[in-house]
Design an enzyme around this catalytic site. Structure first.
Site, PDB file in Angstrom:
ATOM      1  N   GLN A 187      19.432 -16.995 -17.147  1.00 34.16           N
ATOM      2  CA  GLN A 187      18.822 -15.881 -16.420  1.00 34.16           C
ATOM      3  C   GLN A 187      17.565 -15.383 -17.147  1.00 34.16           C
ATOM      4  O   GLN A 187      16.541 -15.108 -16.519  1.00 34.16           O
ATOM      5  CB  GLN A 187      19.846 -14.738 -16.297  1.00 34.16           C
ATOM      6  CG  GLN A 187      19.342 -13.551 -15.519  1.00 34.16           C
ATOM      7  CD  GLN A 187      19.269 -13.801 -14.016  1.00 34.16           C
ATOM      8  OE1 GLN A 187      20.237 -14.222 -13.414  1.00 34.16           O
ATOM      9  NE2 GLN A 187      18.110 -13.553 -13.419  1.00 34.16           N
ATOM     10  N   ARG A 227      30.509 -21.464 -17.308  1.00 32.67           N
ATOM     11  CA  ARG A 227      30.516 -19.990 -17.199  1.00 32.67           C
ATOM     12  C   ARG A 227      31.901 -19.524 -17.626  1.00 32.67           C
ATOM     13  O   ARG A 227      32.904 -19.905 -17.020  1.00 32.67           O
ATOM     14  CB  ARG A 227      30.201 -19.552 -15.765  1.00 32.67           C
ATOM     15  CG  ARG A 227      30.440 -18.061 -15.557  1.00 32.67           C
ATOM     16  CD  ARG A 227      29.874 -17.523 -14.266  1.00 32.67           C
ATOM     17  NE  ARG A 227      28.443 -17.349 -14.352  1.00 32.67           N
ATOM     18  CZ  ARG A 227      27.734 -16.542 -13.554  1.00 32.67           C
ATOM     19  NH1 ARG A 227      28.331 -15.845 -12.597  1.00 32.67           N
ATOM     20  NH2 ARG A 227      26.436 -16.441 -13.693  1.00 32.67           N
ATOM     21  N   ASP A 279      21.084  -3.938 -14.858  1.00 29.32           N
ATOM     22  CA  ASP A 279      22.173  -4.849 -14.501  1.00 29.32           C
ATOM     23  C   ASP A 279      23.347  -3.970 -14.071  1.00 29.32           C
ATOM     24  O   ASP A 279      23.334  -2.752 -14.287  1.00 29.32           O
ATOM     25  CB  ASP A 279      22.535  -5.702 -15.736  1.00 29.32           C
ATOM     26  CG  ASP A 279      23.601  -6.756 -15.453  1.00 29.32           C
ATOM     27  OD1 ASP A 279      23.886  -7.038 -14.268  1.00 29.32           O
ATOM     28  OD2 ASP A 279      24.167  -7.306 -16.433  1.00 29.32           O
ATOM     29  N   HIS A 337      23.421 -14.622 -21.409  1.00 28.83           N
ATOM     30  CA  HIS A 337      23.139 -15.279 -20.125  1.00 28.83           C
ATOM     31  C   HIS A 337      21.729 -15.900 -20.196  1.00 28.83           C
ATOM     32  O   HIS A 337      20.801 -15.441 -19.534  1.00 28.83           O
ATOM     33  CB  HIS A 337      23.232 -14.251 -19.000  1.00 28.83           C
ATOM     34  CG  HIS A 337      23.296 -14.821 -17.617  1.00 28.83           C
ATOM     35  ND1 HIS A 337      23.381 -16.181 -17.355  1.00 28.83           N
ATOM     36  CD2 HIS A 337      23.267 -14.217 -16.393  1.00 28.83           C
ATOM     37  CE1 HIS A 337      23.430 -16.371 -16.041  1.00 28.83           C
ATOM     38  NE2 HIS A 337      23.352 -15.204 -15.446  1.00 28.83           N
ATOM     39  N   ARG A 386      15.857 -19.282 -10.341  1.00 31.05           N
ATOM     40  CA  ARG A 386      16.976 -19.883 -11.062  1.00 31.05           C
ATOM     41  C   ARG A 386      16.964 -21.393 -10.831  1.00 31.05           C
ATOM     42  O   ARG A 386      17.193 -22.181 -11.744  1.00 31.05           O
ATOM     43  CB  ARG A 386      18.316 -19.304 -10.595  1.00 31.05           C
ATOM     44  CG  ARG A 386      18.511 -17.802 -10.828  1.00 31.05           C
ATOM     45  CD  ARG A 386      18.595 -17.451 -12.301  1.00 31.05           C
ATOM     46  NE  ARG A 386      19.694 -18.128 -12.960  1.00 31.05           N
ATOM     47  CZ  ARG A 386      20.973 -17.727 -12.934  1.00 31.05           C
ATOM     48  NH1 ARG A 386      21.303 -16.616 -12.308  1.00 31.05           N
ATOM     49  NH2 ARG A 386      21.913 -18.399 -13.566  1.00 31.05           N
ATOM     50  N   CYS A 412      19.107  -8.952 -12.377  1.00 29.58           N
ATOM     51  CA  CYS A 412      19.604 -10.327 -12.287  1.00 29.58           C
ATOM     52  C   CYS A 412      20.413 -10.559 -11.016  1.00 29.58           C
ATOM     53  O   CYS A 412      20.580 -11.694 -10.589  1.00 29.58           O
ATOM     54  CB  CYS A 412      20.427 -10.667 -13.515  1.00 29.58           C
ATOM     55  SG  CYS A 412      21.784  -9.519 -13.821  1.00 29.58           S
TER      56      CYS A 412
HETATM   57  N1  NVA Z   1      26.449  -8.514 -16.686  1.00 29.12           N
HETATM   58  C1  NVA Z   1      26.825  -9.166 -15.463  1.00 29.12           C
HETATM   59  C2  NVA Z   1      25.829 -10.224 -15.098  1.00 29.12           C
HETATM   60  C3  NVA Z   1      26.110 -10.925 -13.796  1.00 29.12           C
HETATM   61  C4  NVA Z   1      25.100 -11.995 -13.489  1.00 29.12           C
HETATM   62  C5  NVA Z   1      28.222  -9.759 -15.627  1.00 29.12           C
HETATM   63  O1  NVA Z   1      28.494 -10.352 -16.676  1.00 29.12           O
HETATM   64  O2  NVA Z   1      29.043  -9.628 -14.704  1.00 29.12           O
HETATM   65  N1   CP Z   2      22.572 -13.543 -11.746  1.00 29.69           N
HETATM   66  C1   CP Z   2      23.641 -14.336 -11.681  1.00 29.69           C
HETATM   67  O1   CP Z   2      23.991 -15.029 -12.635  1.00 29.69           O
HETATM   68  O2   CP Z   2      24.255 -14.333 -10.460  1.00 29.69           O
HETATM   69  P1   CP Z   2      25.648 -15.024 -10.096  1.00 29.69           P
HETATM   70  O3   CP Z   2      26.725 -14.274 -10.822  1.00 29.69           O
HETATM   71  O4   CP Z   2      25.737 -14.895  -8.597  1.00 29.69           O
HETATM   72  O5   CP Z   2      25.600 -16.455 -10.526  1.00 29.69           O
END
Ligand code: NVA
Ligand code: CP
Length: 315
Positions: free
Chosen positions: A131, A101, A230, A128, A298, A270
């Site tokens: 997801q 990540r 989101d 992502h 997930r 998500c």
């Molecule tokens: N768009 C959000 C998704 C979190 C799962 C982010 O990147 O923070």
């Molecule tokens: N939806 C998602 O990826 O959640 P987290 O940021 O908690 O992993």
């Protein structure tokens, strides 16, 4: 070496395999564990916070008989300037898979190119995919009438509201094309899908008009089977918080907006959610909100993704 960095990294038959395996893992949870990763260690390098992704991968690797190794980027030399390439080469000598990540999408591509172990994108600023596969699998649980899980998505419409330039929006545009779904996005004009996504669509051979963008949220949700949103302030965008909230507030998923979709439409997010910003609490609590099924899935879907990658790596 096969990787999962973007939605289209799996061929259609592998997509079917992922969904079928996810269903099987979910049905068998806690019994007849399948030790597909026995004797293996999978490392997880995270440069951003996470609840669902981190926990579901750690639990999933355990359930497949493997050992998860969580590495905060700042605790390893990568955080002090060791190159991405050397990190990939070194980790390839120790572990069997890598889950990442990070911010810049090119980092997951460089790790994949330099190492010789499967790499999974656990969220970048661009995409992502874990997801999106999970969300699509969650939809099939509601819609599939037979074993053709992927087929149950075909022709369905998803409406994506709010930050239509974020990783989730980009990923859902790719995902909708892959699954044969229609996608309509609605957000401020400045947040229309960007050049990087358009270039990706072109590379994949998807038509430029393979998504609709409108600044009218009611037009976007018309006839939608799924209303999706989101957060407005993704990780790394905190400095823009005040301005983003001002720009995106017309795109909040209110009960009124949700009611303008199909009468049996699902609400999806998500998570994490910010009730009162991108979505009203009443919508999160609606019986047609399936946000916690998404979160649970997930685990099952990512186990399936790892199983398919591990099988390929053994070839
Ligand atoms: N768009 C959000 C998704 C979190 C799962 C982010 O990147 O923070
Ligand atoms: N939806 C998602 O990826 O959640 P987290 O940021 O908690 O992993």
């Amino acid at each position: 070496m096969k990787h999962f960095l973007k939605e289209t990294d799996f061929k259609p038959h592998e997509l079917g395999e992922v969904f079928a395996l996810a269903r099987e893992f979910k049905a068998k949870r806690g019994r007849n564990a399948t030790p597909i990763l026995a004797g293996q260690t999978w490392a997880m390098i995270f440069s951003k916070s996470s609840t669902r992704t981190r926990v579901s991968f750690e639990v999933g690797i355990h359930e497949l008989g493997g050992n998860p190794l969580f590495l905060n980027k700042n605790d390893i030399q990568l955080g002090r300037g060791e190159s991405v390439e050397d990190t990939a080469k070194v980790l390839s000598r120790f572990v069997h898979g890598l889950i990442v990540r990070t911010f810049d999408h090119s980092e997951v591509e460089r790790l994949a190119a330099a190492g010789n172990i499967p790499v999974i994108n656990a969220l970048t600023d661009f995409l992502h995919p874990c997801q999106i596969y999970t969300d699509a699998f969650t939809m099939t649980e509601r819609w599939a009438k037979n074993d053709d899980l992927v087929g149950s998505l075909r022709g369905r419409k998803i409406a994506f509201l709010g930050d239509t330039a974020c990783n989730m929006a980009n990923s859902w545009i790719l995902g909708a094309n892959l699954f044969g779904m229609k996608i309509s996005l609605s957000g401020p004009a400045e947040f229309a899908p960007g050049a990087e996504l358009k270039a990706q669509l072109q590379r994949e051979g998807f038509p430029a008009d393979s998504y609709q963008f409108t600044t009218d949220p009611f037009l976007a949700v018309k006839d939608a089977d799924v209303v999706y949103t989101d957060v407005w302030v993704s990780m790394g965008k905190e400095d823009e918080k005040t301005e983003r909230i001002r720009q995106m507030s017309p795109y909040a998923v209110s009960a009124k907006l949700f009611a303008a979709a199909k009468p049996d439409a699902l609400f999806m997010h998500c998570l994490p959610a910010h009730p009162g910003e991108e979505v009203e609490q009443a919508v999160l609590d609606n019986p047609r909100s399936i946000i916690f099924d998404q979160a649970e899935n997930r685990l099952h879907t990512q186990k399936a993704i790892m199983a398919v990658l591990a099988k390929d790596a053994r070839k």
